[in-house]
Write a protein that holds these residues in place. Structure first.
Motif, PDB file in Angstrom:
ATOM      1  N   UNK A 190      19.262  89.652 -38.420  1.00 51.20           N
ATOM      2  CA  UNK A 190      19.874  90.289 -38.117  1.00 51.20           C
ATOM      3  C   UNK A 190      21.719  90.220 -38.611  1.00 51.20           C
ATOM      4  N   UNK A 191      21.530  88.847 -39.001  1.00 46.42           N
ATOM      5  CA  UNK A 191      22.926  88.021 -40.101  1.00 46.42           C
ATOM      6  C   UNK A 191      23.346  89.649 -40.860  1.00 46.42           C
ATOM      7  N   UNK A 192      22.286  89.439 -41.532  1.00 43.67           N
ATOM      8  CA  UNK A 192      22.315  90.915 -42.820  1.00 43.67           C
ATOM      9  C   UNK A 192      22.646  91.651 -42.025  1.00 43.67           C
ATOM     10  N   UNK A 193      22.113  92.208 -41.196  1.00 43.35           N
ATOM     11  CA  UNK A 193      22.601  93.650 -40.839  1.00 43.35           C
ATOM     12  C   UNK A 193      24.247  93.474 -39.972  1.00 43.35           C
ATOM     13  N   UNK A 194      24.587  92.579 -39.360  1.00 38.69           N
ATOM     14  CA  UNK A 194      25.576  93.011 -39.329  1.00 38.69           C
ATOM     15  C   UNK A 194      26.789  92.558 -40.784  1.00 38.69           C
ATOM     16  N   UNK A 195      26.071  92.060 -41.587  1.00 39.07           N
ATOM     17  CA  UNK A 195      27.169  91.671 -42.773  1.00 39.07           C
ATOM     18  C   UNK A 195      27.383  92.839 -43.354  1.00 39.07           C
TER      19      UNK A 195
END
Length: 166
Positions: free
Chosen positions: A119-124
């Motif tokens: 999820x973090x990478x999707x936001x990033x």
């Protein structure tokens, strides 16, 4: 704040393991029931087991410390509403368009792992620019397990006006 920075100019946004939809959708019915009955202990268990994919042993370990478990129960009261909003709210093409600076924090234990790391990478990926800071030896509960370290990092980032890390 990442969404708010699409509407309002901000000097800086600091986000700890931000998520976006889809995230934890399958846990929504159980979280809704726990919230409706104000069963915050059940809410914590659902969030940890079904959303964060924490093992039963680790949940039992957290439950064994009344101070930590009580904090988690207190923090879980908005879990259903927040997770519902994440999964039903608008999804922009970009986050923090009007932020001068975006600092993202992730726990080392979640880096490149589902659900928080993914999820973090999707936001990033939806940020034009951001700096990433990793908290050594931490997962998603640094605010409970290492609040002093998290506070120091946030205070350092808030006071740091130098160029961004990549």
């Amino acid at each position: 704040m990442l969404l708010a920075a699409n509407e309002l100019s901000m000097r800086q946004v600091i986000a700890y393991e931000p998520v976006m939809k889809p995230f934890g959708e399958l846990a929504l019915p159980a979280l809704e029931t726990a919230a409706a009955t104000a069963n915050w202990s059940r809410s914590v268990e659902i969030a940890l087991r079904q959303v964060a994919c924490v093992s039963a042993e680790d949940v039992d370990y957290l439950r064994s410390d009344p101070q930590i478990w009580n904090q988690l129960c207190r923090l879980s009261t908005p879990s259903y509403a927040e997770l519902s909003a994440i999964n039903t709210g608008p999804q922009p093409d970009e986050f923090a368009r009007l932020a001068d600076r975006v600092d993202l924090i992730i726990g080392q234990n979640n880096r490149d792992k589902s659900p928080y790391g993914a999820a973090f990478e999707n936001v990033r990926a939806k940020l034009k620019k951001s700096a990433v800071y990793e908290m050594e030896g931490q997962g998603h509960l640094a605010h409970i397990q290492a609040p002093g370290d998290l506070g120091v990092l946030i205070n350092t980032l808030a006071g740091d006006t130098s160029s961004q890390k990549s």
